[in-house]
Design a protein around this motif. Structure first.
Motif, PDB file in Angstrom:
ATOM      1  N   GLU A 118       6.472 -14.310-107.482  1.00 35.21           N
ATOM      2  CA  GLU A 118       5.800 -15.593-106.729  1.00 35.21           C
ATOM      3  C   GLU A 118       5.771 -15.496-105.359  1.00 35.21           C
ATOM      4  OE1 GLU A 118       6.764 -19.391-109.406  1.00 35.21           O
ATOM      5  OE2 GLU A 118       8.210 -18.710-108.465  1.00 35.21           O
ATOM      6  N   PHE A 119       6.899 -15.059-104.487  1.00 32.66           N
ATOM      7  CA  PHE A 119       6.621 -15.087-103.081  1.00 32.66           C
ATOM      8  C   PHE A 119       5.787 -13.993-102.795  1.00 32.66           C
ATOM      9  CE2 PHE A 119       8.423 -14.487 -98.777  1.00 32.66           C
ATOM     10  CZ  PHE A 119       8.388 -15.594 -98.347  1.00 32.66           C
ATOM     11  N   ALA A 120       5.760 -12.762-103.421  1.00 40.28           N
ATOM     12  CA  ALA A 120       4.797 -11.766-103.146  1.00 40.28           C
ATOM     13  C   ALA A 120       3.543 -12.271-103.199  1.00 40.28           C
ATOM     14  CB  ALA A 120       4.881 -10.408-104.127  1.00 40.28           C
ATOM     15  N   HIS A 121       3.204 -13.002-104.402  1.00 36.91           N
ATOM     16  CA  HIS A 121       1.598 -13.647-104.581  1.00 36.91           C
ATOM     17  C   HIS A 121       1.145 -14.379-103.561  1.00 36.91           C
ATOM     18  CE1 HIS A 121       0.309 -11.563-108.167  1.00 36.91           C
ATOM     19  NE2 HIS A 121       1.414 -11.997-108.954  1.00 36.91           N
ATOM     20  N   ASP A 122       2.350 -15.361-102.966  1.00 36.11           N
ATOM     21  CA  ASP A 122       2.047 -16.195-101.918  1.00 36.11           C
ATOM     22  C   ASP A 122       1.850 -15.438-100.593  1.00 36.11           C
ATOM     23  OD1 ASP A 122       2.376 -18.433-103.503  1.00 36.11           O
ATOM     24  OD2 ASP A 122       4.522 -18.640-102.945  1.00 36.11           O
ATOM     25  N   VAL A 123       2.340 -14.116-100.223  1.00 39.04           N
ATOM     26  CA  VAL A 123       2.274 -13.422 -99.103  1.00 39.04           C
ATOM     27  C   VAL A 123       0.889 -12.825 -99.342  1.00 39.04           C
ATOM     28  CG1 VAL A 123       3.055 -11.374 -97.854  1.00 39.04           C
ATOM     29  CG2 VAL A 123       4.623 -12.768 -98.755  1.00 39.04           C
ATOM     30  N   VAL A 124       0.288 -12.207-100.565  1.00 41.71           N
ATOM     31  CA  VAL A 124      -1.040 -12.059-100.597  1.00 41.71           C
ATOM     32  C   VAL A 124      -2.075 -12.998-100.375  1.00 41.71           C
ATOM     33  CG1 VAL A 124      -2.795 -11.070-102.507  1.00 41.71           C
ATOM     34  CG2 VAL A 124      -0.540 -10.306-102.408  1.00 41.71           C
ATOM     35  N   GLY A 125      -1.645 -14.120-100.895  1.00 42.48           N
ATOM     36  CA  GLY A 125      -2.502 -15.341-100.508  1.00 42.48           C
ATOM     37  C   GLY A 125      -2.740 -15.435 -98.973  1.00 42.48           C
TER      38      GLY A 125
END
Length: 297
Positions: A118-125
């Protein structure tokens, strides 16, 4: 942490805040113990924070940062501090200083979210939103990371010389030499330019804030990929790479920027800021253990 570092006592901070920002006078002040290396941070009540530079800065420098901070606020998909005002240098404090809004959240550590998808996807965003912002005809300003990798050869060599007791210098040198001649990853894009764990805030497994946005500006599109190496294990790094569509050149340039930054942290802050040195060491370890990079070095 630095030569000629400026200090500010609690009493002086309270007096300066009351003088320059009377609307904040009388609010409780709390000095924050952070891993930061640029400012003394003092929280003002529930909604504001004063940032007193550790090294002297001019009002013009802080106005430039404030413009970048405001621009970041407008494009970021998560909260970030907004500029409130700038105070001039005085007999009490030899640098201009600033007040910003306070952003709630828990400070992120190098390993605290390394296995969080989840945190990785947030960084992508976040990185995607920054890249999509208009550069408005600007290009990399030549300060720090974000231009030519080779411009940092002397710095990396200095770091290697100072870090023989901390890292595998021979491997690190081979890796840098394998990466520093990579071609451009594409036109400059808008970049945070210092996307390290200590500049991110979390609530549970979600990214809920970004700090230290005064360097927001055009840079190498690979630069913000340093977050992949500073924050995540191999599986979560793959989420970053796929989510941002990084080809081999861009991905490897991101690794090079992470290496350049990490090597500076390792030795410079070894005794003065152990948390920052530990970040450098953990990033160098991730780079050393990565199978794809191992084939290059």
């Amino acid at each position: 942490m630095h030569d000629d570092e400026l200090g500010v006592s609690d009493d002086i901070a309270a007096r300066l805040i009351a003088q320059r920002f009377p609307e904040l006078a009388g609010l409780p002040l709390r000095r924050l113990r952070t891993a930061g290396t640029v400012n003394t941070i003092i929280r003002i009540g529930d909604g504001h924070v004063a940032r007193f530079p550790l090294l002297e800065e001019s009002e013009e420098q802080l106005r430039t940062e404030a413009a970048a901070i405001a621009e970041f606020v407008d494009v970021a998909p998560v909260p970030s501090p907004a500029p409130v005002g700038i105070a001039p240098a005085s007999s009490d404090f030899a640098s201009a200083w600033a007040v910003q809004t306070w952003i709630a959240g828990d400070a992120v550590a190098p390993a605290s979210h390394e296995s969080s998808g989840e945190f990785a996807h947030d960084v992508v965003g976040v990185v995607s939103a920054l890249r999509a912002a208009d550069v408005r005809g600007r290009a990399f300003d030549g300060r720090g990371r974000g231009g030519r990798l080779r411009d940092h050869d002397d710095w990396v060599q200095r770091c290697l010389t100072r870090s023989a007791h901390l890292v595998d210098v021979d491997h690190t040198r081979r890796l840098w030499h394998a990466l520093h001649d990579l071609p451009s990853a594409g036109p400059d894009v808008m970049s945070h330019r210092d996307l390290t764990p200590f500049n991110l805030l979390a609530t549970g497994t979600r990214l809920t804030g970004v700090l230290d946005t005064g360097g927001f500006g055009p840079a190498d599109p690979a630069l913000d990929l340093v977050a992949a190496w500073h924050l995540f294990d191999a599986d979560r790094r793959a989420i970053i790479r796929d989510g941002l569509g990084a080809d081999a050149v861009m991905w490897h340039r991101g690794a090079a920027w992470a290496l350049q930054q990490a090597m500076g942290l390792v030795w410079y802050y070894e005794t003065s800021n152990p948390a920052m040195s530990a970040l450098g060491l953990s990033t160098v370890r991730r780079l050393r253990e990565d199978e794809e990079l191992a084939r290059l070095a």
